[in-house]
Design an enzyme around this catalytic site. Structure first.
Site, PDB file in Angstrom:
ATOM      1  N   GLU A   1       0.880  -1.020   0.113  1.00 21.29           N
ATOM      2  CA  GLU A   1       0.184   0.475  -0.152  1.00 21.29           C
ATOM      3  C   GLU A   1       0.812   0.854   0.267  1.00 21.29           C
ATOM      4  O   GLU A   1       1.906   1.175   0.439  1.00 21.29           O
ATOM      5  CB  GLU A   1      -0.628  -0.713   1.202  1.00 21.29           C
TER       6      GLU A   1
ATOM      7  N   ASP B   1      -7.519  -5.403   7.746  1.00 23.11           N
ATOM      8  CA  ASP B   1      -7.301  -3.871   7.874  1.00 23.11           C
ATOM      9  C   ASP B   1      -7.461  -3.822   5.993  1.00 23.11           C
ATOM     10  O   ASP B   1      -6.445  -3.455   5.512  1.00 23.11           O
ATOM     11  CB  ASP B   1      -6.335  -3.596   8.149  1.00 23.11           C
TER      12      ASP B   1
HETATM   13  N1  NAD Z   1      -4.320  -0.850  12.118  1.00 27.44           N
HETATM   14  C1  NAD Z   1      -3.201  -0.304  12.110  1.00 27.44           C
HETATM   15  O1  NAD Z   1      -2.843   0.776  11.861  1.00 27.44           O
HETATM   16  C2  NAD Z   1      -2.496  -1.655  11.731  1.00 27.44           C
HETATM   17  C3  NAD Z   1      -1.292  -1.235  11.864  1.00 27.44           C
HETATM   18  C4  NAD Z   1       0.229  -2.393  11.594  1.00 27.44           C
HETATM   19  C5  NAD Z   1      -0.325  -3.555  11.467  1.00 27.44           C
HETATM   20  N2  NAD Z   1      -1.738  -4.127  11.510  1.00 27.44           N
HETATM   21  C6  NAD Z   1      -2.361  -5.822  11.770  1.00 27.44           C
HETATM   22  O2  NAD Z   1      -2.114  -6.222  12.790  1.00 27.44           O
HETATM   23  C7  NAD Z   1      -1.889  -7.344  12.331  1.00 27.44           C
HETATM   24  C8  NAD Z   1      -0.773  -7.651  13.476  1.00 27.44           C
HETATM   25  O3  NAD Z   1       0.657  -6.993  13.289  1.00 27.44           O
HETATM   26  P1  NAD Z   1       1.820  -7.432  13.678  1.00 27.44           P
HETATM   27  O4  NAD Z   1       3.005  -6.653  12.837  1.00 27.44           O
HETATM   28  O5  NAD Z   1       1.833  -7.982  14.562  1.00 27.44           O
HETATM   29  O6  NAD Z   1       1.778  -9.219  12.972  1.00 27.44           O
HETATM   30  P2  NAD Z   1       2.761 -10.496  13.715  1.00 27.44           P
HETATM   31  O7  NAD Z   1       2.163 -11.474  12.350  1.00 27.44           O
HETATM   32  O8  NAD Z   1       4.052 -10.357  14.071  1.00 27.44           O
HETATM   33  O9  NAD Z   1       2.128 -11.188  14.925  1.00 27.44           O
HETATM   34  C9  NAD Z   1       0.793 -11.133  14.217  1.00 27.44           C
HETATM   35  C10 NAD Z   1      -0.222 -12.014  15.542  1.00 27.44           C
HETATM   36  O10 NAD Z   1      -1.340 -12.793  15.548  1.00 27.44           O
HETATM   37  C11 NAD Z   1      -1.282 -14.196  15.817  1.00 27.44           C
HETATM   38  N3  NAD Z   1      -2.930 -14.694  15.675  1.00 27.44           N
HETATM   39  C12 NAD Z   1      -3.024 -14.642  14.411  1.00 27.44           C
HETATM   40  N4  NAD Z   1      -4.376 -15.854  13.904  1.00 27.44           N
HETATM   41  C13 NAD Z   1      -4.836 -15.243  15.758  1.00 27.44           C
HETATM   42  C14 NAD Z   1      -5.849 -15.399  16.687  1.00 27.44           C
HETATM   43  N5  NAD Z   1      -7.514 -16.606  15.332  1.00 27.44           N
HETATM   44  N6  NAD Z   1      -6.244 -15.715  17.729  1.00 27.44           N
HETATM   45  C15 NAD Z   1      -4.685 -15.399  18.151  1.00 27.44           C
HETATM   46  N7  NAD Z   1      -3.593 -14.932  17.876  1.00 27.44           N
HETATM   47  C16 NAD Z   1      -3.480 -15.294  16.641  1.00 27.44           C
HETATM   48  C17 NAD Z   1       0.177 -15.297  15.059  1.00 27.44           C
HETATM   49  O11 NAD Z   1       0.142 -16.162  15.534  1.00 27.44           O
HETATM   50  C18 NAD Z   1       1.133 -13.590  15.467  1.00 27.44           C
HETATM   51  O12 NAD Z   1       1.651 -14.042  16.597  1.00 27.44           O
HETATM   52  C19 NAD Z   1      -1.747  -7.739  11.083  1.00 27.44           C
HETATM   53  O13 NAD Z   1      -2.552  -7.973   9.904  1.00 27.44           O
HETATM   54  C20 NAD Z   1      -1.380  -6.775  10.396  1.00 27.44           C
HETATM   55  O14 NAD Z   1      -1.983  -5.921   9.056  1.00 27.44           O
HETATM   56  C21 NAD Z   1      -2.491  -2.931  12.068  1.00 27.44           C
END
Ligand code: NAD
Length: 352
Positions: A67, A238
């Protein structure tokens, strides 16, 4: 052999590397940085009308998204490049990486290039804290954090620094992620409780943050798990086809968003009809719309991440940049601005 001409001062733009970013955060202090960022995002949300606003430009694939997120306040322009690839961690890569540019509108010249992977974690946590500051029940002290990956510790520490959270209850489908998070938050001043289910994690929590990564319509929170009066920050949903909450929760909640046209496509509300009512967080901040009405209300911040938060974060970072930063030679600077060709040709090495 002639030496190539050295770049002029005009050609050089500060570059904040990951190492620079880490040094800055350690100098400023992580919680101080999170508090400052929260206040600055709030200040920029108050002047919402001054910004260009456009939903981010997304290039989707089956396994992720890349993005571009641009905005300007008329004086400065910023954009972020960011990806989201939930399967990356299995290959030893991060789900989210980012970098970005801050520029001056007057000339279009860049002021700074920066890593934004760490900066995104900070600004996402600060935005969650900002939403909770305005929407969470008064006196909330316990939060549940579902999804204990890269964003998790930042989310917990921002809620501690800004909202006074003293206890965090953790759950992740991968126990190793929860153990990592427990280890990292030891000594932070938070009481940290690792849990073996999402149900156990949300017990007694007034604020629930979901930050899981999975490219599907997951149900991290079921309707029957959510009692009256809680505030939810749902940040992992997201992208189209990537959500975390059961739609029935949204039917009971008052939902707050960043930029509605983007959230309709990317947020939890993609699961709802087009006329599902939402309110803008910036309008809660200015007082134009009501936030939490009563202690029984479920409030939901459907956070997807919006360009103004990155603009704020880059401006915050620019204020931390000191003389002595690394400089990148990225802007061609001919002596005569119309003689780009001449500059190129004069740099030709004579044939041996
Ligand atoms: N809204 C925003 O502004 C924003 C900004 C950054 C990241 N994000 C999103 O936040 C999320 C997390 O990002 P990250 O960098 O920490 O990712 P990451 O991959 O480091 O961590 C995600 C964690 O979620 C766990 N997980 C997956 N499915 C699960 C479930 N059903 N129940 C419990 N745990 C589960 C995984 O095991 C992993 O440890 C991503 O989806 C990312 O796209 C959103």
């Amino acid at each position: 052999m002639r030496d190539l001409p050295q770049p002029s001062a005009q050609a050089l733009v500060p570059f904040i590397s990951v190492a620079d970013m880490m040094a800055i955060i350690h100098r400023v202090g992580l919680e101080a940085a999170l508090r400052d960022l929260t206040d600055r995002i709030e200040a920029d949300f108050r002047r919402w009308a001054t910004f260009d606003k456009t939903a981010r430009v997304a290039s989707h694939s089956d396994i992720g998204v890349i993005e571009l997120m641009p905005t300007s306040d008329g004086e400065r322009y910023a954009f972020k490049y960011v990806n989201g690839h939930p399967a990356n961690t299995r290959a030893g890569l991060q789900t989210v990486t980012a970098f970005g540019v801050l520029s001056q509108v007057a000339t279009g010249y860049p002021l700074m290039f920066a890593e934004m992977t760490v900066l995104t974690a900070l600004r996402t946590a600060a935005t969650s804290a900002l939403a909770a500051r305005h929407l969470a029940p008064k006196g909330a002290r316990v939060m549940a954090l579902i999804g204990n990956g890269a964003q998790a510790e930042f989310q917990a520490l921002a809620l501690k620094a800004v909202c006074g959270i003293d206890t965090v209850r953790l759950y992740d489908v991968d126990p190793a992620a929860t153990e990592k998070c427990e280890r990292n938050l030891k000594g932070s001043g938070l009481t940290v409780i690792g849990c073996t289910s999402a149900e156990a994690a949300i017990e007694g929590a007034q604020i629930i943050t979901t930050c899981t990564a999975d490219k599907r319509n997951a149900t991290v929170l079921h309707d029957n798990m959510i009692g009256a009066g809680v505030h939810i920050n749902a940040i992992g949903g997201d992208c189209p086809g990537k959500t975390e909450l059961a739609p029935a929760i949204l039917e009971r909640a008052q939902t707050f968003v960043e930029f509605e046209p983007q959230t309709r496509v990317e947020g939890e509300i993609q699961q709802m009809p087009a006329d599902y009512p939402v309110a803008a967080l910036w309008q809660v901040i200015t007082g134009a719309v009501e936030g939490r009405r009563d202690t029984g209300q479920i409030t939901l911040f459907d956070g997807v991440g919006f360009a103004i938060e990155d603009f704020t974060a880059l401006n915050w970072l620019y204020d931390q940049v000191h003389a002595g930063s690394q400089m990148l030679d990225v802007i061609a600077d001919p002596d005569d601005p119309r003689d780009l060709y001449g500059m190129l040709m004069r740099a030709q090495r004579p044939k041996a």
